[in-house]
Structure formats: C-alpha cells, structure tokens
Design an enzyme around this catalytic site. Structure first.
Site, PDB file in Angstrom:
ATOM      1  N   SER A  21       0.472  -1.339   0.016  1.00  0.00           N
ATOM      2  CA  SER A  21      -0.111   0.174  -0.040  1.00  0.00           C
ATOM      3  C   SER A  21       1.001   1.250   0.517  1.00  0.00           C
ATOM      4  O   SER A  21       0.407   1.746  -0.949  1.00  0.00           O
ATOM      5  CB  SER A  21      -1.076  -0.176   1.079  1.00  0.00           C
ATOM      6  OG  SER A  21      -1.656  -0.379   0.708  1.00  0.00           O
ATOM      7  N   THR A  77      -6.047  -3.675   8.144  1.00  0.00           N
ATOM      8  CA  THR A  77      -6.056  -4.861   7.301  1.00  0.00           C
ATOM      9  C   THR A  77      -6.194  -5.566   8.881  1.00  0.00           C
ATOM     10  O   THR A  77      -6.680  -5.904   9.733  1.00  0.00           O
ATOM     11  CB  THR A  77      -4.991  -5.063   6.521  1.00  0.00           C
ATOM     12  OG1 THR A  77      -4.318  -5.940   6.167  1.00  0.00           O
ATOM     13  CG2 THR A  77      -3.211  -5.186   7.724  1.00  0.00           C
ATOM     14  N   LYS A  81     -10.020  -5.904  10.554  1.00  0.00           N
ATOM     15  CA  LYS A  81     -11.472  -5.151  10.441  1.00  0.00           C
ATOM     16  C   LYS A  81     -12.950  -4.933  10.454  1.00  0.00           C
ATOM     17  O   LYS A  81     -13.752  -4.504  10.557  1.00  0.00           O
ATOM     18  CB  LYS A  81     -11.551  -5.493   8.981  1.00  0.00           C
ATOM     19  CG  LYS A  81     -10.432  -5.452   7.675  1.00  0.00           C
ATOM     20  CD  LYS A  81     -10.508  -6.486   6.508  1.00  0.00           C
ATOM     21  CE  LYS A  81      -9.294  -5.493   5.873  1.00  0.00           C
ATOM     22  NZ  LYS A  81      -9.070  -5.694   4.589  1.00  0.00           N
ATOM     23  N   ALA A 145     -13.215 -16.223   7.155  1.00  0.00           N
ATOM     24  CA  ALA A 145     -14.360 -15.681   7.931  1.00  0.00           C
ATOM     25  C   ALA A 145     -14.731 -14.564   8.228  1.00  0.00           C
ATOM     26  O   ALA A 145     -15.439 -14.602   9.138  1.00  0.00           O
ATOM     27  CB  ALA A 145     -15.548 -16.938   8.569  1.00  0.00           C
TER      28      ALA A 145
HETATM   29  P1  NAP Z   1      -8.988 -12.305   9.449  1.00  0.00           P
HETATM   30  O1  NAP Z   1      -9.739 -10.807   9.424  1.00  0.00           O
HETATM   31  O2  NAP Z   1      -7.624 -12.109  10.839  1.00  0.00           O
HETATM   32  O3  NAP Z   1      -9.847 -13.283   8.440  1.00  0.00           O
HETATM   33  C1  NAP Z   1      -8.874 -14.048   8.712  1.00  0.00           C
HETATM   34  C2  NAP Z   1      -9.878 -15.530   8.654  1.00  0.00           C
HETATM   35  O4  NAP Z   1      -9.635 -17.328   8.818  1.00  0.00           O
HETATM   36  C3  NAP Z   1     -10.167 -15.375  10.264  1.00  0.00           C
HETATM   37  O5  NAP Z   1     -11.162 -15.916  10.420  1.00  0.00           O
HETATM   38  C4  NAP Z   1      -9.202 -16.808  10.873  1.00  0.00           C
HETATM   39  O6  NAP Z   1      -9.668 -17.653  12.070  1.00  0.00           O
HETATM   40  C5  NAP Z   1      -9.228 -17.685   9.503  1.00  0.00           C
HETATM   41  N1  NAP Z   1      -7.984 -18.517   9.618  1.00  0.00           N
HETATM   42  C6  NAP Z   1      -6.695 -18.822   9.899  1.00  0.00           C
HETATM   43  N2  NAP Z   1      -5.760 -19.448   9.613  1.00  0.00           N
HETATM   44  C7  NAP Z   1      -7.035 -20.716   9.223  1.00  0.00           C
HETATM   45  C8  NAP Z   1      -6.903 -22.207   8.601  1.00  0.00           C
HETATM   46  N3  NAP Z   1      -5.978 -22.416   9.124  1.00  0.00           N
HETATM   47  N4  NAP Z   1      -7.939 -22.715   7.643  1.00  0.00           N
HETATM   48  C9  NAP Z   1      -9.239 -21.938   7.752  1.00  0.00           C
HETATM   49  N5  NAP Z   1      -9.445 -20.575   8.716  1.00  0.00           N
HETATM   50  C10 NAP Z   1      -8.379 -19.793   8.468  1.00  0.00           C
HETATM   51  O7  NAP Z   1      -7.894 -11.747   7.518  1.00  0.00           O
HETATM   52  P2  NAP Z   1      -8.387 -10.501   7.048  1.00  0.00           P
HETATM   53  O8  NAP Z   1      -9.035  -9.023   6.955  1.00  0.00           O
HETATM   54  O9  NAP Z   1     -10.006 -10.918   5.760  1.00  0.00           O
HETATM   55  O10 NAP Z   1      -7.575 -10.950   5.380  1.00  0.00           O
HETATM   56  C11 NAP Z   1      -7.798 -12.379   4.757  1.00  0.00           C
HETATM   57  C12 NAP Z   1      -6.715 -12.312   4.547  1.00  0.00           C
HETATM   58  O11 NAP Z   1      -7.436 -11.332   3.003  1.00  0.00           O
HETATM   59  C13 NAP Z   1      -5.550 -11.750   4.128  1.00  0.00           C
HETATM   60  O12 NAP Z   1      -4.286 -12.369   3.694  1.00  0.00           O
HETATM   61  C14 NAP Z   1      -5.459 -10.110   3.833  1.00  0.00           C
HETATM   62  O13 NAP Z   1      -3.712  -9.991   3.499  1.00  0.00           O
HETATM   63  C15 NAP Z   1      -5.991 -10.738   2.348  1.00  0.00           C
HETATM   64  N6  NAP Z   1      -6.653  -9.709   2.316  1.00  0.00           N
HETATM   65  C16 NAP Z   1      -5.661  -9.154   0.671  1.00  0.00           C
HETATM   66  C17 NAP Z   1      -6.552  -7.834  -0.168  1.00  0.00           C
HETATM   67  C18 NAP Z   1      -6.712  -7.476  -1.457  1.00  0.00           C
HETATM   68  O14 NAP Z   1      -7.061  -6.377  -1.451  1.00  0.00           O
HETATM   69  N7  NAP Z   1      -6.053  -8.405  -2.482  1.00  0.00           N
HETATM   70  C19 NAP Z   1      -7.511  -7.192   0.986  1.00  0.00           C
HETATM   71  C20 NAP Z   1      -8.375  -7.602   1.980  1.00  0.00           C
HETATM   72  C21 NAP Z   1      -7.166  -9.107   2.420  1.00  0.00           C
HETATM   73  P3  NAP Z   1      -8.228 -16.901  13.320  1.00  0.00           P
HETATM   74  O15 NAP Z   1      -9.433 -15.445  13.082  1.00  0.00           O
HETATM   75  O16 NAP Z   1      -9.547 -17.827  14.670  1.00  0.00           O
HETATM   76  O17 NAP Z   1      -7.344 -17.231  13.056  1.00  0.00           O
END
Ligand code: NAP
Length: 300
Positions: A21, A77, A81, A145
């Site tokens: 970013s 991030t 969120k 999720a």
């Molecule tokens: P988040 O709010 O932390 O959500 C991730 C979810 O995945 C959490 O519920 C987590 O559970 C779960 N998780 C972790 N390990 C897992 C596994 N082994 N199996 C199944 N579920 C699992 O993160 P987020 O903000 O949604 O972001 C998720 C990803 O998307 C990140 O890598 C982020 O960099 C990417 N992203 C990219 C963009 C883009 O513009 N390209 C935009 C947004 C996000 P716990 O909380 O219990 O660990």
C-alpha cells in the site's frame, strides 16, 4: 513562513510489513503534488483501543514516531477489520455497510473517524473485470470468514452465486458470516462446514482463499492436489508473495488462477480518493498505482 507539515496516512494491522500500500499511495500523492506520506503502522490487537481512544505515539515500520490523532486517514488490515467497528462512525445511509460490519478504510475528520469499505468494490471489480469470472449461477468454496471474507461473500451473493460454502478454523465466525449474508440476501445459498474436505471443491467452480495462510513462506498449503480440478478458478486474496503455494498447486492441477493484486490496486485507488478528497478520476489514480506496483515487483 513555515511550510505546512507533511500529512500522514497509513495502514494499521498486524502484521503489515508485507503490504504494497505505501508504494501505491505515495506514488499517487506524488502524481497529484500532495504533501503527504503513507506509512505502515503495526498495531497489535491489544493496542487497538488505545490507538483510537487516546492520542498516543505509535511507531511506523521505519521506527519513526507519529501521534495517532495526526494520522488523517488509514487502511485497516488483518486482524482488525471487524473490531474497528467499535471505534468508528458509519455512513448511516450505507445500510449494507452496517450489515457487513467490516471496514478497510478510515478517514479522520474533525476528530471523528468515519469508516468505509473499498474491499467490496475492489474484489467486485477484479473478479468480474473483462469477464474474468462471472459468479452468477456458480458454486463457490471459501476459505476464511474474517473481515475480507465479509466483503467477498457480499459480492458473490449480490452477483448471484448459486452456492457459497465457507470453512474457517473458527466455526462461529463462519456462522456469523452466513447469518450476515442471509440477513441481506435471504434466498442466498450460503452455508458453512466443519472441515476443508466438506467444502467439496471437486464440485465447485471457484475456490477463494481469504485466510492469511500463504503470507509466510513457512505456511502450509490448505488444500491438497486431489481436491483441485482443471475447471476450477482459484482466487487467492494474498498478493505478496505473488504466487502462494495454493496458486502454484492449482496451476499444476490445470486451474485458472489469480492473486489479489488487482483487488489491492482498485481498493487502494478508492481509498485514496477518500483520503485525499481529490477530484482526479479513479482510473488515473489506478493507473499511477499500477505503474508503481509494477516497478516495486520488478525491484523485489
Ligand atoms: P482476518 O480478519 O484475520 O480473517 C482471516 C480468517 O481466516 C480468520 O477468521 C482466521 O481465523 C481464519 N483462518 C486462519 N487460519 C485458518 C486456516 N488454517 N483455515 C481456515 N481459516 C483460517 O483477515 P482478513 O482481513 O479477512 O484478511 C484475510 C487475507 O486476505 C489476508 O491475507 C489479507 O492480506 C488478504 N486481503 C487481501 C486484500 C487485497 O486487496 N488483495 C484485501 C483484504 C484482505 P482466526 O481469527 O481464528 O485465526
């Protein structure tokens, strides 16, 4: 007369150091001649409340100090969120935002933090750009999720995906996303499962990774080769590394793949418009950010 101080913008999350970013936003500030800098601020979950509620000093990833109240706008991030909802105002007219309850952009104005979600438009744009993938009538398996999954499921349900099945290690989070989507789109075919195997990816059209698994080189691949097939489209929201183990495996299986770089670029252009209040069209900001991203990727 002293020149006006450089305005500060940034990203909060934990971890943040993988983020592209700053490259995008600083290129756009430079292009428009705005005296501002976008920095990375690692903020742990236990530090989040103080970040919003007090005027504390935080360090960016280069070790420089900033007062939180001087950070005029910031992206959010993982893992914040959803939790930042406790500290921001939402546009009362954005009914869907009040229902989705995930924020990735915050603008501070007159001491008040207002929350927005540009992930939704970013994902929508990237997935469907030039008919990349049309979710209408398609079956989707979703890993994760959290905050990003909320934006992703909203886009998929709105675009008419016939089935969305979610797996997250925290089943309650999956259930919360299912009820969130059912609340907005009562006829949506969304559900959650207890194991990755139950996602039944062999009978899905689209597999999305919205977990952070893949950010680190040491991370495992969440699926195995036998679960994948060549008619599958695999979209990993991760963009750094550009090719996760999941995408590499999916390619080997003959699937069409995409990382999340396009989503990042589009959501970034929209966030930049909110930060800078510029009249410059989103297309021109998007183009400038894209050039900067390509240079950064070539440099790495
Ligand atoms: P988040 O709010 O932390 O959500 C991730 C979810 O995945 C959490 O519920 C987590 O559970 C779960 N998780 C972790 N390990 C897992 C596994 N082994 N199996 C199944 N579920 C699992 O993160 P987020 O903000 O949604 O972001 C998720 C990803 O998307 C990140 O890598 C982020 O960099 C990417 N992203 C990219 C963009 C883009 O513009 N390209 C935009 C947004 C996000 P716990 O909380 O219990 O660990």
């Amino acid at each position: 007369m002293n020149p006006a101080p450089r305005k500060i913008y940034g990203l909060i999350g934990y971890p943040v150091k993988h983020s592209f970013s700053p490259v995008m936003h600083n290129a756009a500030f430079g292009y428009l001649g705005i005296n501002a800098e976008y920095k990375l601020f690692p903020v742990k979950p236990e530090e989040l409340a103080a970040f919003f509620q007090k005027d504390i000093i935080v360090k960016d990833t280069n070790g420089n100090d900033a007062r939180t109240k001087d950070i005029l706008g910031f992206n959010v991030t993982l893992p914040h969120k959803e939790r930042v909802l406790d500290f921001v105002c939402l546009d009362p007219e954005s009914t869907y935002l009040n229902q989705i309850r995930a924020i990735n952009t915050i603008v501070r104005k007159d001491g008040i933090c207002q929350g927005f979600n540009t992930d939704i438009a970013g994902f929508q744009w990237h997935l469907t750009e030039k008919n990349f993938f049309n979710p209408q009538g398609k079956q989707v398996a979703l890993l994760g999720a959290g905050g990003a999954a909320r934006a992703v499921t909203y886009v998929l349900a709105k675009s008419g995906a016939s089935r969305i099945v979610i797996f997250d290690i925290d089943k309650q989070k999956s259930k919360n996303v299912v009820s969130m989507i059912k609340g907005i789109f009562p006829d949506s075919g969304i559900s959650c499962v207890d194991t990755i195997e139950q996602l039944d990816i062999l009978n899905k059209d689209l597999l999305i990774n919205a977990t952070p698994i893949g950010l680190k080189q040491t991370d495992p691949c969440l699926v195995n080769r036998e679960m994948l097939h060549k008619k599958l489209f695999v979209y990993d929201l991760i963009y750094n590394p550009l090719e996760t183990k999941l995408l590499a495996l999916a390619k080997k299986a003959g699937a069409v793949v995409s990382n999340g770089l396009g989503m990042l670029q589009y959501q970034g252009a929209l966030s930049f418009q909110l930060f800078s209040q510029t009249q410059a069209p989103v297309d021109s900001i998007f183009r400038v950010m894209g050039q900067a991203l390509r240079q950064e990727i070539d440099r790495l």
